[in-house]
Scaffold this active site. Structure first.
Site, PDB file in Angstrom:
ATOM      1  N   ARG A  90       0.960  -1.167  -0.015  1.00 39.52           N
ATOM      2  CA  ARG A  90       0.019   0.146   0.027  1.00 39.52           C
ATOM      3  C   ARG A  90       0.870   1.282  -0.016  1.00 39.52           C
ATOM      4  O   ARG A  90       1.601   1.451   0.834  1.00 39.52           O
ATOM      5  CB  ARG A  90      -0.972  -0.100   1.373  1.00 39.52           C
ATOM      6  CG  ARG A  90      -1.691   1.175   1.460  1.00 39.52           C
ATOM      7  CD  ARG A  90      -2.687   0.893   2.667  1.00 39.52           C
ATOM      8  NE  ARG A  90      -3.354   2.249   2.866  1.00 39.52           N
ATOM      9  CZ  ARG A  90      -3.229   3.222   3.845  1.00 39.52           C
ATOM     10  NH1 ARG A  90      -2.217   2.959   4.639  1.00 39.52           N
ATOM     11  NH2 ARG A  90      -4.054   4.121   3.794  1.00 39.52           N
ATOM     12  N   GLU A 179      -7.042   8.517   6.428  1.00 43.33           N
ATOM     13  CA  GLU A 179      -7.241   9.265   7.460  1.00 43.33           C
ATOM     14  C   GLU A 179      -7.527  10.897   7.299  1.00 43.33           C
ATOM     15  O   GLU A 179      -6.843  11.771   7.568  1.00 43.33           O
ATOM     16  CB  GLU A 179      -5.872   9.240   8.380  1.00 43.33           C
ATOM     17  CG  GLU A 179      -5.480   7.921   8.898  1.00 43.33           C
ATOM     18  CD  GLU A 179      -4.322   7.726   9.642  1.00 43.33           C
ATOM     19  OE1 GLU A 179      -3.757   8.868   9.786  1.00 43.33           O
ATOM     20  OE2 GLU A 179      -3.982   6.538  10.070  1.00 43.33           O
TER      21      GLU A 179
HETATM   22  O1  IFM Z   1       3.043   7.611  10.080  1.00 44.41           O
HETATM   23  C1  IFM Z   1       1.505   7.766  10.241  1.00 44.41           C
HETATM   24  C2  IFM Z   1       0.907   7.580   8.928  1.00 44.41           C
HETATM   25  O2  IFM Z   1       1.470   8.286   7.871  1.00 44.41           O
HETATM   26  C3  IFM Z   1      -0.820   7.664   9.234  1.00 44.41           C
HETATM   27  N1  IFM Z   1      -1.251   6.947  10.222  1.00 44.41           N
HETATM   28  C4  IFM Z   1      -0.506   6.835  11.561  1.00 44.41           C
HETATM   29  C5  IFM Z   1       0.963   6.663  11.241  1.00 44.41           C
HETATM   30  C6  IFM Z   1       1.760   6.755  12.571  1.00 44.41           C
HETATM   31  O3  IFM Z   1       1.548   7.811  13.255  1.00 44.41           O
END
Ligand code: IFM
Length: 486
Positions: A90, A179
């Site tokens: 991914r 996110e």
């Molecule tokens: O590094 C990040 C990633 O880019 C998005 N999710 C959380 C990870 C850890 O903080």
């Protein structure tokens, strides 16, 4: 996601139970965190280039200029993935690498990098999973107002069309956003992420436009991709827990669930914004003018998979007036809550749990509950764990090895939680470890190592940590080792 789950008591899965047939084993990265080559082949700055160059924003003044140099080392990295037996990778696409100003025609040299990466993966028998947006908006679009502006959704739809045209013949799984909560609330609310704005109303406007951009991109992808292609979005669903059984803490959990989770799952999966969210944030935005006719229908177009990222639960309370918060969300301390509509809510560290180098409590039951909650609330959509992992203070031993027993224990516990959720009926299609390799951890720069592969940034040498060998063994067995971490 609801906060208290008395109806779901986690239980141990039988040891050595195999994962379902077809369960996908992968690892994940993101463009700005690993690629480097920030000014090569026509790439222009994204908001993260600007932010990381702003004094005081990123630890040690680190930037993604070189990162893990994946842009140049991708062939070696794919070969390493193959040796580890990964079935899927991914990655995200740097928007300003393929469409430098965020508008107009694409740059072929930028597209070529992703074509070559994908071809290399396919050649190695590794399924590419592409994310269109992992936080790196082209700076020119931020200069024009960024995600709080509706016009950015037009730009994103155009960009999605470019990428579907360039890679649609060889990438079968597409994710619109990673996110979006972080983009909206850390980027425009608390300002600890790029572009570093601290405007609660803008954070809410950004959230709506990220939702709309998701929906519009799904429509574009559906229109251009082969019928068998899968579309998805990845959410960092907060596993919210109230500190006590009081009504005030239950209200804190409800508010955080609204602005942390349901602000995305509501419109995307139910075609509506939650009424309590609208009520809690009415003082900041006029939702009736922010959301145009047709927006909710556009946002709620069907997706094939819901990606979920999980690291640690979120413990909240409504403190007595004047009492301080012990908040530490691992993304920088802030004097006020970045969560509009829940400004008085306090965040807490769970007691009695082991912690990662991010100071995040290790709590695999949170992942079990998250998967069970999501499959109960949205039974129509299969789930994929698109990120899970931990940072620890890894180092290379004099013998040249990186032993990371804490990470093995973390992964074992969380994969066991996935397995328990599957046994209890959750439709979980796969697991992506965060991260394939150490990388730029946003405001923490290179000070936090999430990789299962160690990166020596001075030489760009990769050293698979003990956890990488352990994970390779899990993949080979398609099951957890019977005796737990060694
Ligand atoms: O590094 C990040 C990633 O880019 C998005 N999710 C959380 C990870 C850890 O903080």
């Amino acid at each position: 996601m609801t906060a208290v789950r008395p109806d779901i008591a986690p239980k141990q899965a039988p040891e050595a139970t195999r994962f379902p047939t077809g369960f996908v084993w992968g690892a994940a990265t993101a463009a700005y965190q690993v690629e480097g080559a920030a000014a090569e082949d026509g790439r222009t700055p994204s908001i993260w280039d600007t932010f990381s160059r702003t004094p005081g924003k990123v630890r040690n003044g680190d930037t993604g200029d070189i990162a893990a140099d994946h842009y140049h080392l991708y062939r070696d990295d794919v070969a390493l993935m193959k040796r580890l037996g990964l079935k899927a990778y991914r990655f995200s696409i740097s928007w300003s690498r393929v469409q430098p100003t965020g508008r107009g025609p694409a740059v072929e040299r930028g597209l070529d990098f992703y074509r070559k990466l994908v071809d290399e993966l396919l050649e190695a028998g590794i399924t590419p999973v592409a994310t269109l947006y992992h936080w790196d908006l082209p700076q020119e679009l931020e200069d024009a107002g960024g995600w709080p502006q509706r016009v950015t959704t037009d730009r994103f739809a155009d960009y999605a069309a470019i990428m579907a045209g360039a890679l649609g013949d060889r990438v079968g799984t597409w994710t619109t956003f990673n996110e979006p909560w972080c983009s909206a609330f850390l980027g425009y609310g608390s300002g600890v992420h790029a572009p570093g704005r601290t405007e609660p109303a803008s954070a809410l406007r950004a959230a709506h436009h990220l939702n709309l951009a998701h929906g519009r991109a799904i429509e574009v992808l559906r229109g251009q991709l082969p019928a068998a292609a899968q579309t998805s979005v990845t959410l960092n669903l907060h596993q919210v827990r109230p500190l006590t059984a009081s009504a005030a803490d239950a209200d804190a959990a409800r508010r955080i669930d609204a602005v942390g989770n349901r602000i995305f799952t509501g419109p995307m999966l139910r075609g509506e914004y939650p009424e309590d969210l609208i009520a809690d944030t009415r003082h900041l935005v006029d939702w009736s003018t922010l959301v145009h006719d047709g927006d909710l229908a556009a946002i709620s177009g069907p997706i094939d998979v819901l990606g979920v990222n999980y690291y640690t639960p979120t413990l909240v309370s409504t403190p007595e007036k004047g009492a301080g918060s012990t908040r530490d969300d691992g993304h920088g301390a802030s004097d006020y809550s970045p969560w509009p509509g829940s400004e008085h809510v306090a965040f807490h560290l769970s007691e009695g749990k082991q912690r990662t180098a991010m100071n995040w409590a290790i709590d695999p039951d949170g992942l079990y509950n998250l998967l069970m909650d999501a499959s109960r609330d949205h039974p129509e959509v299969p789930l994929m764990v698109t990120e899970n992992g931990a940072a620890f203070d890894d180092y290379v031993s004099p013998e040249g090895r990186v032993e990371d027993p804490e990470r093995i224990a973390y992964l074992h516990g969380h994969l066991d939680a996935v397995q328990r959720a599957v046994a209890d009926g959750a439709d979980v299609r796969g697991y992506f470890l965060w991260s394939l390799m150490d990388n730029f951890e946003w405001a923490y720069g290179y000070s936090k190592r999430f990789g299962t592969v160690y990166v020596d940034y001075a030489s760009q040498r990769r050293i698979p940590k003990a956890s990488a060998h352990w994970y390779a063994d899990v993949i080979r067995r398609h099951a957890l080792p019977p005796t737990g971490p060694s």
